[in-house]
Scaffold this motif. Structure first.
Motif, PDB file in Angstrom:
ATOM      1  N   LEU A 101      -5.868   1.054 -57.544  1.00  0.00           N
ATOM      2  CA  LEU A 101      -6.519   2.177 -56.859  1.00  0.00           C
ATOM      3  C   LEU A 101      -7.043   1.750 -55.494  1.00  0.00           C
ATOM      4  CD1 LEU A 101      -8.486   3.842 -59.820  1.00  0.00           C
ATOM      5  CD2 LEU A 101      -6.390   4.650 -58.721  1.00  0.00           C
ATOM      6  N   ALA A 102      -7.565   0.537 -55.405  1.00  0.00           N
ATOM      7  CA  ALA A 102      -8.085   0.049 -54.119  1.00  0.00           C
ATOM      8  C   ALA A 102      -6.973  -0.069 -53.096  1.00  0.00           C
ATOM      9  CB  ALA A 102      -8.783  -1.301 -54.314  1.00  0.00           C
ATOM     10  N   LEU A 103      -5.838  -0.665 -53.501  1.00  0.00           N
ATOM     11  CA  LEU A 103      -4.724  -0.802 -52.560  1.00  0.00           C
ATOM     12  C   LEU A 103      -4.160   0.566 -52.187  1.00  0.00           C
ATOM     13  CD1 LEU A 103      -2.818  -2.577 -50.966  1.00  0.00           C
ATOM     14  CD2 LEU A 103      -1.370  -2.774 -52.999  1.00  0.00           C
ATOM     15  N   GLY A 104      -4.092   1.487 -53.151  1.00  0.00           N
ATOM     16  CA  GLY A 104      -3.630   2.838 -52.847  1.00  0.00           C
ATOM     17  C   GLY A 104      -4.508   3.521 -51.814  1.00  0.00           C
ATOM     18  N   PHE A 105      -5.826   3.311 -51.920  1.00  0.00           N
ATOM     19  CA  PHE A 105      -6.747   3.889 -50.940  1.00  0.00           C
ATOM     20  C   PHE A 105      -6.532   3.281 -49.554  1.00  0.00           C
ATOM     21  CE2 PHE A 105     -10.806   3.551 -48.655  1.00  0.00           C
ATOM     22  CZ  PHE A 105     -11.103   4.896 -48.504  1.00  0.00           C
ATOM     23  N   ILE A 106      -6.293   1.969 -49.503  1.00  0.00           N
ATOM     24  CA  ILE A 106      -6.043   1.304 -48.215  1.00  0.00           C
ATOM     25  C   ILE A 106      -4.801   1.889 -47.548  1.00  0.00           C
ATOM     26  CG2 ILE A 106      -5.445  -0.894 -47.131  1.00  0.00           C
ATOM     27  CD1 ILE A 106      -7.033  -2.256 -49.422  1.00  0.00           C
ATOM     28  N   MET A 107      -3.740   2.055 -48.312  1.00  0.00           N
ATOM     29  CA  MET A 107      -2.504   2.590 -47.761  1.00  0.00           C
ATOM     30  C   MET A 107      -2.638   4.070 -47.389  1.00  0.00           C
ATOM     31  SD  MET A 107      -0.359   0.078 -47.594  1.00  0.00           S
ATOM     32  CE  MET A 107      -1.777  -0.922 -47.152  1.00  0.00           C
ATOM     33  N   LEU A 108      -3.427   4.812 -48.152  1.00  0.00           N
ATOM     34  CA  LEU A 108      -3.682   6.215 -47.807  1.00  0.00           C
ATOM     35  C   LEU A 108      -4.411   6.304 -46.473  1.00  0.00           C
ATOM     36  CD1 LEU A 108      -3.715   9.245 -48.556  1.00  0.00           C
ATOM     37  CD2 LEU A 108      -5.880   8.828 -49.746  1.00  0.00           C
ATOM     38  N   ILE A 224       8.681  -0.357 -58.698  1.00  0.00           N
ATOM     39  CA  ILE A 224       7.972   0.882 -59.024  1.00  0.00           C
ATOM     40  C   ILE A 224       6.496   0.776 -58.641  1.00  0.00           C
ATOM     41  CG2 ILE A 224       7.224   2.370 -60.914  1.00  0.00           C
ATOM     42  CD1 ILE A 224       9.869   1.745 -62.302  1.00  0.00           C
ATOM     43  N   SER A 225       5.885  -0.363 -58.932  1.00  0.00           N
ATOM     44  CA  SER A 225       4.477  -0.557 -58.574  1.00  0.00           C
ATOM     45  C   SER A 225       4.281  -0.508 -57.067  1.00  0.00           C
ATOM     46  CB  SER A 225       3.980  -1.897 -59.123  1.00  0.00           C
ATOM     47  OG  SER A 225       3.951  -1.887 -60.528  1.00  0.00           O
ATOM     48  N   THR A 226       5.194  -1.157 -56.329  1.00  0.00           N
ATOM     49  CA  THR A 226       5.098  -1.140 -54.863  1.00  0.00           C
ATOM     50  C   THR A 226       5.235   0.274 -54.328  1.00  0.00           C
ATOM     51  OG1 THR A 226       6.103  -3.348 -54.829  1.00  0.00           O
ATOM     52  CG2 THR A 226       6.021  -2.139 -52.748  1.00  0.00           C
ATOM     53  N   LEU A 227       6.146   1.036 -54.907  1.00  0.00           N
ATOM     54  CA  LEU A 227       6.328   2.427 -54.488  1.00  0.00           C
ATOM     55  C   LEU A 227       5.071   3.246 -54.758  1.00  0.00           C
ATOM     56  CD1 LEU A 227       8.328   4.610 -53.478  1.00  0.00           C
ATOM     57  CD2 LEU A 227       8.966   4.979 -55.866  1.00  0.00           C
ATOM     58  N   GLN A 228       4.442   3.018 -55.902  1.00  0.00           N
ATOM     59  CA  GLN A 228       3.273   3.806 -56.288  1.00  0.00           C
ATOM     60  C   GLN A 228       2.040   3.476 -55.455  1.00  0.00           C
ATOM     61  OE1 GLN A 228       3.071   2.807 -60.454  1.00  0.00           O
ATOM     62  NE2 GLN A 228       4.268   4.594 -61.087  1.00  0.00           N
ATOM     63  N   VAL A 229       1.788   2.201 -55.220  1.00  0.00           N
ATOM     64  CA  VAL A 229       0.521   1.818 -54.586  1.00  0.00           C
ATOM     65  C   VAL A 229       0.628   1.604 -53.083  1.00  0.00           C
ATOM     66  CG1 VAL A 229      -0.290   0.743 -56.710  1.00  0.00           C
ATOM     67  CG2 VAL A 229       0.855  -0.662 -54.999  1.00  0.00           C
ATOM     68  N   VAL A 230       1.856   1.604 -52.532  1.00  0.00           N
ATOM     69  CA  VAL A 230       2.013   1.367 -51.090  1.00  0.00           C
ATOM     70  C   VAL A 230       2.679   2.548 -50.397  1.00  0.00           C
ATOM     71  CG1 VAL A 230       3.087  -0.091 -49.335  1.00  0.00           C
ATOM     72  CG2 VAL A 230       2.051  -1.135 -51.343  1.00  0.00           C
ATOM     73  N   VAL A 231       3.918   2.827 -50.745  1.00  0.00           N
ATOM     74  CA  VAL A 231       4.698   3.817 -49.998  1.00  0.00           C
ATOM     75  C   VAL A 231       4.199   5.234 -50.252  1.00  0.00           C
ATOM     76  CG1 VAL A 231       6.995   4.752 -49.617  1.00  0.00           C
ATOM     77  CG2 VAL A 231       6.697   2.308 -49.995  1.00  0.00           C
ATOM     78  N   ILE A 250     -11.655  14.642 -38.864  1.00  0.00           N
ATOM     79  CA  ILE A 250     -13.044  14.337 -39.208  1.00  0.00           C
ATOM     80  C   ILE A 250     -13.141  13.029 -39.989  1.00  0.00           C
ATOM     81  CG2 ILE A 250     -15.070  15.146 -40.490  1.00  0.00           C
ATOM     82  CD1 ILE A 250     -14.111  18.001 -39.980  1.00  0.00           C
ATOM     83  N   VAL A 251     -12.142  12.799 -40.849  1.00  0.00           N
ATOM     84  CA  VAL A 251     -12.172  11.628 -41.726  1.00  0.00           C
ATOM     85  C   VAL A 251     -11.658  10.375 -41.028  1.00  0.00           C
ATOM     86  CG1 VAL A 251     -11.297  10.704 -43.902  1.00  0.00           C
ATOM     87  CG2 VAL A 251     -11.884  13.119 -43.726  1.00  0.00           C
ATOM     88  N   THR A 252     -10.729  10.530 -40.105  1.00  0.00           N
ATOM     89  CA  THR A 252     -10.027   9.407 -39.504  1.00  0.00           C
ATOM     90  C   THR A 252     -10.930   8.319 -38.924  1.00  0.00           C
ATOM     91  OG1 THR A 252      -8.069  10.750 -39.032  1.00  0.00           O
ATOM     92  CG2 THR A 252      -8.349   8.748 -37.729  1.00  0.00           C
ATOM     93  N   PRO A 253     -12.010   8.631 -38.202  1.00  0.00           N
ATOM     94  CA  PRO A 253     -12.843   7.551 -37.659  1.00  0.00           C
ATOM     95  C   PRO A 253     -13.430   6.627 -38.721  1.00  0.00           C
ATOM     96  CG  PRO A 253     -13.353   9.636 -36.581  1.00  0.00           C
ATOM     97  CD  PRO A 253     -12.467   9.959 -37.733  1.00  0.00           C
ATOM     98  N   PHE A 254     -13.619   7.148 -39.945  1.00  0.00           N
ATOM     99  CA  PHE A 254     -14.204   6.334 -41.006  1.00  0.00           C
ATOM    100  C   PHE A 254     -13.155   5.549 -41.788  1.00  0.00           C
ATOM    101  CE2 PHE A 254     -16.908  10.012 -40.285  1.00  0.00           C
ATOM    102  CZ  PHE A 254     -18.169   9.448 -40.167  1.00  0.00           C
ATOM    103  N   ALA A 255     -11.896   5.973 -41.708  1.00  0.00           N
ATOM    104  CA  ALA A 255     -10.845   5.393 -42.550  1.00  0.00           C
ATOM    105  C   ALA A 255     -10.642   3.896 -42.332  1.00  0.00           C
ATOM    106  CB  ALA A 255      -9.534   6.153 -42.333  1.00  0.00           C
ATOM    107  N   PRO A 256     -10.549   3.409 -41.079  1.00  0.00           N
ATOM    108  CA  PRO A 256     -10.314   1.971 -40.899  1.00  0.00           C
ATOM    109  C   PRO A 256     -11.416   1.099 -41.499  1.00  0.00           C
ATOM    110  CG  PRO A 256      -9.834   3.154 -38.885  1.00  0.00           C
ATOM    111  CD  PRO A 256     -10.497   4.132 -39.795  1.00  0.00           C
ATOM    112  N   LEU A 257     -12.682   1.469 -41.283  1.00  0.00           N
ATOM    113  CA  LEU A 257     -13.785   0.669 -41.810  1.00  0.00           C
ATOM    114  C   LEU A 257     -13.780   0.665 -43.330  1.00  0.00           C
ATOM    115  CD1 LEU A 257     -16.311  -1.007 -41.465  1.00  0.00           C
ATOM    116  CD2 LEU A 257     -17.632   1.107 -41.231  1.00  0.00           C
ATOM    117  N   SER A 349      -1.845  -9.598 -48.264  1.00  0.00           N
ATOM    118  CA  SER A 349      -2.299 -10.341 -49.440  1.00  0.00           C
ATOM    119  C   SER A 349      -2.824  -9.408 -50.527  1.00  0.00           C
ATOM    120  CB  SER A 349      -3.382 -11.349 -49.037  1.00  0.00           C
ATOM    121  OG  SER A 349      -4.441 -10.708 -48.358  1.00  0.00           O
ATOM    122  N   SER A 350      -3.323  -8.243 -50.147  1.00  0.00           N
ATOM    123  CA  SER A 350      -3.813  -7.279 -51.144  1.00  0.00           C
ATOM    124  C   SER A 350      -2.684  -6.821 -52.058  1.00  0.00           C
ATOM    125  CB  SER A 350      -4.445  -6.071 -50.452  1.00  0.00           C
ATOM    126  OG  SER A 350      -5.570  -6.458 -49.694  1.00  0.00           O
TER     127      SER A 350
END
Length: 405
Positions: A101-108, A224-231, A250-257, A349-350
């Motif tokens: 879930l953490a990696l999915g959020f990073i990629m989102l 399959i895992s790479t497709l689900q959590v990255v792409v 509105i959300v974009t400025p907060f996304a990188p941090l 590395s994530s």
């Protein structure tokens, strides 16, 4: 005239990606002068590029600066994991679901700042350098992953973790380091995206071929895992960005941090899992040894912990060095050489952590990617600041050619 470009990690200037001529000035900003983001749009053959100047607010500047401190967060988190591993137990106990879930959020977060059609246009304009960089990413690092593991005689689990790390795509932190190093930032960003999308096939396939001699590797499940959590999260974020631009703005400025904090938490949590075991082995060696401090240090470096540290150092050093030399032999300009060197040397590395914890029984497989998150960012940041004070050899030539054309 040079434009000042403010680059935010995981951000690619939505809807207004620089398409042709973009000069990045790394000269110090004047006091009391706000950062300007200059987005160059498509130009014709006779007119100068039109520029849209957007003055960033103070809180956006603060968020951008805070997001650029990713190496600091990882380093501090690594120290906390060494001193008090239980700090991350709440996240570790929820794994591997929490990791995915953490990696999915990073990629989102990355997808929210991208518009794929603009990236495709940039790819059409500079296909050779982009393809060259992507090929270097998936040949240099996997080759050295195998070479380092075999030459050091690493245990099977650690060898698999190192090879898995080497087969991962480029990391988003490389974009920030490339900017610091006065490298080609657009090339770095597009390389990160292309290698990330290619990871669905290449990371599982290369891992199966190169690490399959140590333990069985299920390439289909890895894919399959790479497709689900990255792409999938990247494509979802890009879709939301195009369909709901006002809400995303509105959300974009907060996304990188939020993304870099999540990435730091992910890497340090996995590292904390192995700290107790590694620390106990180091204590046993120091207690049982009555040798000099120098010989004790040699003993520690020869241990499992030392082997992982040395292996990760060698892998990333090879990526930085050989990536630069390959780009130089390919006839690319100095800014492109630096971008490719950094992109090849800095892995996601994530993703390695998530795949290791989800598909391999031994927790040691995740140790090289977790150690890499700390070591890689320190090495990359050091190289970036070194290059920051060395002007690219052809920067003046490029500037004159741009002004004349």
């Amino acid at each position: 005239m040079a434009f000042s470009l403010c680059f935010t990690p995981l951000t690619l200037y939505p809807k207004q990606i620089p398409l042709k001529k973009l000069i990045i000035s790394t000269r110090p900003k004047m006091s009391r002068q706000r950062l300007l983001t200059v987005n160059c749009v498509q130009e014709n053959s006779h007119n100068l590029p039109a520029a849209v100047v957007h003055v960033k607010s103070r809180w956006e500047e603060w968020l951008s600066t805070a997001a650029s401190l990713y190496p600091v967060y990882v380093t501090v988190g690594g120290i906390v994991a060494c001193l008090r591993p239980s700090t991350f137990s709440w996240f570790v106990n929820a794994g591997p679901t929490s990791y995915s879930l953490a990696l999915g959020f990073i990629m989102l977060s990355m997808g929210l700042t991208l518009e794929l059609k603009d990236l495709f246009n940039l790819f059409l304009q500079r296909p050779l350098s982009i393809l060259f960089g992507c090929a270097a990413q998936y040949t240099i690092m996997p080759a050295f992953g195998v070479l380092v593991s075999k030459s050091m005689g690493l245990p099977p689990s650690i060898s698999v973790g190192l090879i898995l790390l080497a087969c991962c795509p480029g990391g988003t932190a490389s974009n920030v380091v490339t900017l610091i190093a006065q490298g080609d930032v657009p090339l770095s960003v597009v390389m990160t995206l292309c290698t990330t999308l290619g990871a669905v096939v290449l990371t599982p396939l290369l891992t199966m071929i190169l690490a399959g001699t140590y333990v069985p590797v299920d390439a289909i499940k890895l894919s399959i895992s790479t497709l689900q959590v990255v792409v999938a999260p990247i494509l979802l974020g890009s879709y939301l960005q195009s369909k709901f631009p006002r809400a995303v703005k509105i959300v974009t400025p907060f996304a990188p941090l939020l993304a870099v904090l999540t990435s730091s938490l992910l890497a340090c949590s996995v590292f904390s899992e192995n700290v107790v075991r590694l620390r106990s082995s180091m204590v046993d060696m120091s207690v049982s040894s009555d040798l000099s401090l120098f010989h004790q240090a040699q003993t520690i470096l020869a241990s499992e912990f030392g082997a992982v540290v040395i292996a990760v150092l060698l892998l990333h050093s090879a990526g930085f060095l050989v990536g630069y030399l390959a780009a130089a032999l390919g006839g690319l300009r100095e800014p492109e050489r630096r971008a490719i060197s950094i992109e090849v040397g800095m892995q996601n590395s994530s993703l390695g952590v998530v795949l290791a914890t989800a598909h391999f029984a031994s927790p040691l497989v995740a140790l090289p990617p977790a150690m890499s998150a700390v070591i890689m960012n320190i090495m990359g940041s050091t190289l970036g600041f070194f290059w920051r004070y060395i002007d690219p050899s052809d920067s003046k030539t490029s500037l004159e050619a741009t002004d004349k054309s």
